[in-house]
Motif scaffolding. Structure first.
Motif, mmCIF file in Angstrom:
data_model
loop_
_atom_site.group_PDB
_atom_site.id
_atom_site.type_symbol
_atom_site.label_atom_id
_atom_site.label_comp_id
_atom_site.label_asym_id
_atom_site.label_seq_id
_atom_site.Cartn_x
_atom_site.Cartn_y
_atom_site.Cartn_z
ATOM 1 N N ALA A 402 -84.641 -15.756 53.614
ATOM 2 C CA ALA A 402 -84.765 -14.386 53.681
ATOM 3 C C ALA A 402 -85.437 -13.871 55.217
ATOM 4 O O ALA A 402 -85.322 -12.714 55.804
ATOM 5 N N GLU A 403 -86.403 -14.852 55.389
ATOM 6 C CA GLU A 403 -86.922 -14.522 56.904
ATOM 7 C C GLU A 403 -86.251 -14.414 57.725
ATOM 8 O O GLU A 403 -86.589 -13.642 58.919
ATOM 9 N N LEU A 404 -85.018 -15.110 57.889
ATOM 10 C CA LEU A 404 -83.703 -14.876 58.967
ATOM 11 C C LEU A 404 -83.527 -13.700 59.263
ATOM 12 O O LEU A 404 -83.245 -13.302 60.159
ATOM 13 N N ILE A 405 -83.419 -12.572 58.234
ATOM 14 C CA ILE A 405 -83.027 -11.156 58.356
ATOM 15 C C ILE A 405 -84.072 -10.248 57.945
ATOM 16 O O ILE A 405 -83.981 -8.965 57.750
ATOM 17 N N SER A 406 -85.600 -11.025 58.070
ATOM 18 C CA SER A 406 -86.483 -10.109 57.883
ATOM 19 C C SER A 406 -87.418 -9.899 59.166
ATOM 20 O O SER A 406 -88.452 -9.410 59.091
ATOM 21 N N GLN A 407 -86.681 -10.192 60.368
ATOM 22 C CA GLN A 407 -87.733 -10.036 61.636
ATOM 23 C C GLN A 407 -87.523 -8.758 62.116
ATOM 24 O O GLN A 407 -86.479 -8.025 61.778
ATOM 25 N N PRO A 408 -88.215 -8.347 62.784
ATOM 26 C CA PRO A 408 -88.308 -7.134 63.747
ATOM 27 C C PRO A 408 -87.058 -7.053 64.507
ATOM 28 O O PRO A 408 -86.820 -7.950 65.305
ATOM 29 N N GLY A 409 -86.348 -5.934 64.483
ATOM 30 C CA GLY A 409 -85.207 -5.698 65.121
ATOM 31 C C GLY A 409 -84.054 -6.132 64.392
ATOM 32 O O GLY A 409 -82.620 -6.054 64.740
#
Length: 503
Positions: A402-409
């Motif tokens: 989930a964190e992979l697609i939850s970064q700024p940008g």
């Protein structure tokens, strides 16, 4: 009209014990099913209509439960499990108030929540909590108890009791239609009793019993039908309830390994209750011919029938249909043994024997408690996550995905996950399609086509294909993978699966 006992001091101590046992499970992680139910309930809260905008084969009861839990306490593990704990405490209170006269010894009668709700929590892992089979035991018990009470009355009183029994039965069906088999077994028992024992006319008894039951059962059903009619969703409701399940079962193969694995799990967890319940059945049913015991035994028998009819998926949680009747019968067994136990040399010996008998259950609960203490009672976010990881080792990997697609940008919008719905939970995103990505092995041919159409129209920025689901997609609908490769490129690949990003 109905005599209901009051709670005593021991009852309150038992209820406190139930709350403590439940609190140990409050921070438990979601399993895939729980994450999926939470996702559906969240979609409902955001204005989506079940089945039309978010599809699953299950009846709406479980999604309504999660909807209420999430609305009141939050759409997270603590919120859902807190609502379930309150629900189970109410079940415990109902058991205490309604079953006093069933037992000879008040001290044993007070133990019934521990041998039902307490055992449920003790044997459960994340996969088992807040499943339909566990939650539906509450209304099933009320339905059984009302049916039993109707044996004692005639005329308007019996009509009212059976009306209520039918109404609660309707609520049961909102959770799972196949449970009608258990409900019918309750109602047929009273019908047979009046025909064979009281020798009343069949036609007269049938009308007097099943008329109020039918009137009662129709109200919850009409409410659900009216709701979906308001949103013009009756066709998909009809397909989901009556057309898809038989086809899914027909396409499923009997798996002996799954069947025996489920029975093994059940026997390993519940054998102390089974031993005590055997005594209750022998003495209370065979010798005393107790009607309430008969109803509990009938519940167990038909619950096994319901489990077996779901031959494509002998999941462990299906056996939770038995935790209430089995726990009550086990308490009755202890009640019968209590006279003999009191004759032992000292109270300490009696307590020790009972403790040793239930030692396997106590040991399981102790281990859970130790894990909670070692993680500072899971009060802070980091210690809670460590606690959850003990009970579900894949939790860190889901959060990592989930964190992979939850970064700024990162691209905004809904996503599609062909795999565990826990990724939706950790990413704070919802599903881009109405068709699920969980349990794809049960999809019918036309559902694969609809899924592809929805992916084409919704254009989710990210798609995740779990390696567990990939063979299922390859076997049943390889066109989906071709579609993804045409419209998306690989963003990230690891041991769990592949992330795709839209071109």
């Amino acid at each position: 009209m109905i005599n209901i006992s009051k709670l005593n001091k021991i009852d309150f101590l038992v209820l406190i014990a139930i709350v403590i046992i439940g609190l140990i499970h409050l921070p438990f992680p979601f399993d895939g099913d729980q994450a999926f139910f939470r996702l559906g309930a969240l979609e409902m809260q955001q204005g989506k209509v079940l089945y039309r905008d978010f599809w699953d084969v299950k009846q709406p009861g479980i999604f309504c439960f999660y909807f209420l839990a999430g609305t009141f306490f939050g759409f997270n593990e603590i919120g859902i499990h807190l609502f379930e704990l309150i629900y189970m405490v109410f079940l415990s209170i109902v058991l205490l108030l309604s079953l006093k006269s069933y037992f000879r010894h008040p001290i044993i009668a007070s133990l019934v929540p521990l041998l039902t709700v307490g055992v449920y929590y003790t044997v459960s892992q994340p996969w088992h909590l807040t499943q339909v089979e566990a939650l539906v035991s509450f209304p099933l018990f009320i339905c059984l108890w009302l049916t039993y009470q109707s044996f004692k009355y005639e005329g308007k009183q019996r009509f009212f009791l059976l009306l209520l029994s039918g109404f609660i039965g309707g609520i049961v069906l909102i959770f799972k239609l196949i449970l009608l088999l258990i409900l019918i077994s309750f109602w047929l028992t009273i019908f047979i009793y009046y025909v064979l024992i009281k020798q009343e006319q069949i036609q007269k008894v049938f009308i007097e019993i099943f008329t109020p039951i039918f009137i009662g059962i129709i109200f919850p059903i009409l409410f659900i039908v009216s709701y979906f009619a308001w949103f013009n969703s009756l066709p998909i409701l009809y397909q989901t309830f009556f057309l898809y399940p038989p086809r899914i079962v027909a396409n499923s193969q009997f798996e002996p390994s799954g069947f025996f694995a489920g029975i093994k799990w059940f026997l390993n967890r519940f054998y102390p209750l089974l031993l005590a319940a055997t005594i209750a059945v022998d003495v209370s049913l065979r010798k005393s011919k107790n009607i309430f015991t008969l109803l509990l035994v009938i519940w167990c028998i038909f619950a096994w029938g319901v489990i077996f009819l779901q031959r494509g998926a002998f999941w462990e949680y299906h056996y939770l249909l038995l935790f209430v009747p089995l726990g009550i019968l086990a308490t009755k067994g202890l009640d019968i043994l209590w006279e003999s136990l009191k004759k032992l040399s000292s109270p300490f010996t009696t307590i020790l024997l009972i403790f040793l008998f239930f030692l396997p259950l106590s040991n399981t609960l102790l281990k859970k408690s130790v894990v909670l203490v070692n993680n500072n009672f899971a009060l802070a976010e980091d210690t809670r996550f460590k606690y959850q990881t003990v009970f579900r080792e894949k939790y860190p990997s889901f959060r990592s995905e989930a964190e992979l697609i939850s970064q700024p940008g990162n691209l905004p919008g809904k996503i599609y996950v062909a795999g565990d719905p826990s990724i939706y939970y950790f990413s704070n995103r919802t599903q881009a399609t109405s068709m699920r990505g969980w349990s794809l092995e049960y999809f019918l041919p036309e559902q694969w086509t609809k899924l592809l159409q929805e992916l084409d129209s919704s254009k989710p920025p990210y798609i995740f294909i779990d390696y567990i689901q990939q063979p299922t997609i390859n076997k049943n609908f390889p066109r989906m993978l071709e579609f993804i490769e045409e419209r998306y490129r690989i963003l990230h690949q690891n041991d769990n699966g592949i992330w795709y990003i839209i071109l």
